[in-house]
Design a protein around this motif. Sequence first.
Motif, PDB file in Angstrom:
ATOM      1  N   ARG A   1      79.125   7.523 -26.986  1.00 19.76           N
ATOM      2  CA  ARG A   1      80.707   7.787 -25.967  1.00 19.76           C
ATOM      3  C   ARG A   1      80.507   8.830 -25.855  1.00 19.76           C
ATOM      4  O   ARG A   1      81.456  10.070 -24.470  1.00 19.76           O
ATOM      5  N   ASN A   2      79.889   9.777 -27.067  1.00 20.99           N
ATOM      6  CA  ASN A   2      79.944  11.622 -26.355  1.00 20.99           C
ATOM      7  C   ASN A   2      79.455  11.795 -25.586  1.00 20.99           C
ATOM      8  O   ASN A   2      79.109  12.497 -24.622  1.00 20.99           O
ATOM      9  N   ARG A   3      78.180  10.982 -25.234  1.00 21.01           N
ATOM     10  CA  ARG A   3      76.936  11.550 -24.934  1.00 21.01           C
ATOM     11  C   ARG A   3      77.188  10.891 -23.132  1.00 21.01           C
ATOM     12  O   ARG A   3      76.500  11.710 -22.130  1.00 21.01           O
ATOM     13  N   GLU A   4      77.315  10.192 -23.493  1.00 15.09           N
ATOM     14  CA  GLU A   4      78.235   9.327 -21.556  1.00 15.09           C
ATOM     15  C   GLU A   4      79.886  10.898 -21.518  1.00 15.09           C
ATOM     16  O   GLU A   4      79.018  10.850 -20.209  1.00 15.09           O
TER      17      GLU A   4
ATOM     18  N   ASP B   1      79.999  14.906 -17.341  1.00 17.05           N
ATOM     19  CA  ASP B   1      80.673  16.773 -16.753  1.00 17.05           C
ATOM     20  C   ASP B   1      80.633  17.804 -18.226  1.00 17.05           C
ATOM     21  O   ASP B   1      80.736  17.591 -19.001  1.00 17.05           O
ATOM     22  N   GLU B   2      78.482  18.536 -18.297  1.00 24.85           N
ATOM     23  CA  GLU B   2      78.236  19.145 -19.206  1.00 24.85           C
ATOM     24  C   GLU B   2      79.068  20.075 -19.703  1.00 24.85           C
ATOM     25  O   GLU B   2      79.606  19.983 -20.758  1.00 24.85           O
ATOM     26  N   ARG B   3      79.604  20.642 -18.604  1.00 29.03           N
ATOM     27  CA  ARG B   3      80.622  21.875 -18.899  1.00 29.03           C
ATOM     28  C   ARG B   3      82.001  21.727 -19.788  1.00 29.03           C
ATOM     29  O   ARG B   3      82.328  22.212 -20.690  1.00 29.03           O
ATOM     30  N   ALA B   4      82.462  21.106 -19.315  1.00 26.80           N
ATOM     31  CA  ALA B   4      84.025  20.498 -19.888  1.00 26.80           C
ATOM     32  C   ALA B   4      83.837  20.321 -21.126  1.00 26.80           C
ATOM     33  O   ALA B   4      84.324  19.741 -22.033  1.00 26.80           O
ATOM     34  N   TYR B   5      82.999  19.279 -21.196  1.00 25.93           N
ATOM     35  CA  TYR B   5      82.587  18.984 -22.623  1.00 25.93           C
ATOM     36  C   TYR B   5      82.010  20.011 -23.515  1.00 25.93           C
ATOM     37  O   TYR B   5      82.630  19.951 -24.837  1.00 25.93           O
ATOM     38  N   LEU B   6      81.728  21.081 -23.155  1.00 28.21           N
ATOM     39  CA  LEU B   6      80.652  22.238 -23.568  1.00 28.21           C
ATOM     40  C   LEU B   6      82.121  22.953 -24.297  1.00 28.21           C
ATOM     41  O   LEU B   6      82.297  23.252 -25.053  1.00 28.21           O
TER      42      LEU B   6
END
Length: 134
Positions: free
Chosen positions: A43-46, A51-56
């Motif tokens: 679920r974290n990979r998804e 949205d890579e930036r938001a996750y980072l």
Amino acid sequence: MPRTRLYPLADLEDIPGTKVFTALRSREAYYLHKFCMSLMKARNREEFKADERAYLDKFKMTEEQKQAVLDRDLTKLIELGGNMYFLVKLASTDGLSALKAVSTTSGMGVEEYTQMMLEGGRSPHGIRSIRDKN
């Protein structure tokens, strides 16, 4: 009791082409490594891929670390304290094998890197010290 070192820690910075993973680097990359470990859950990979930036931004990494993740610059991430054990989780998220990930940090293609490793690794001959240029 004070700890006696066999060599000064500065000597670890004198190895050409190598960033030795020290306690200081571990502390510098704590949040980077937490991010990488989070990618072990599907679920974290998804969420990261969506949205890579938001996750980072959920992690207290430096901007330089975040940009290196976005650029998939593993060499830069190592310079910023990253350890390949953790960074390979990012590469795996992109579908890369550990071999492909590691070869990108060597400046060699996968085949060339594989052959070098099968032949025993890098030659011990050549520049052994940045400081002394020998």
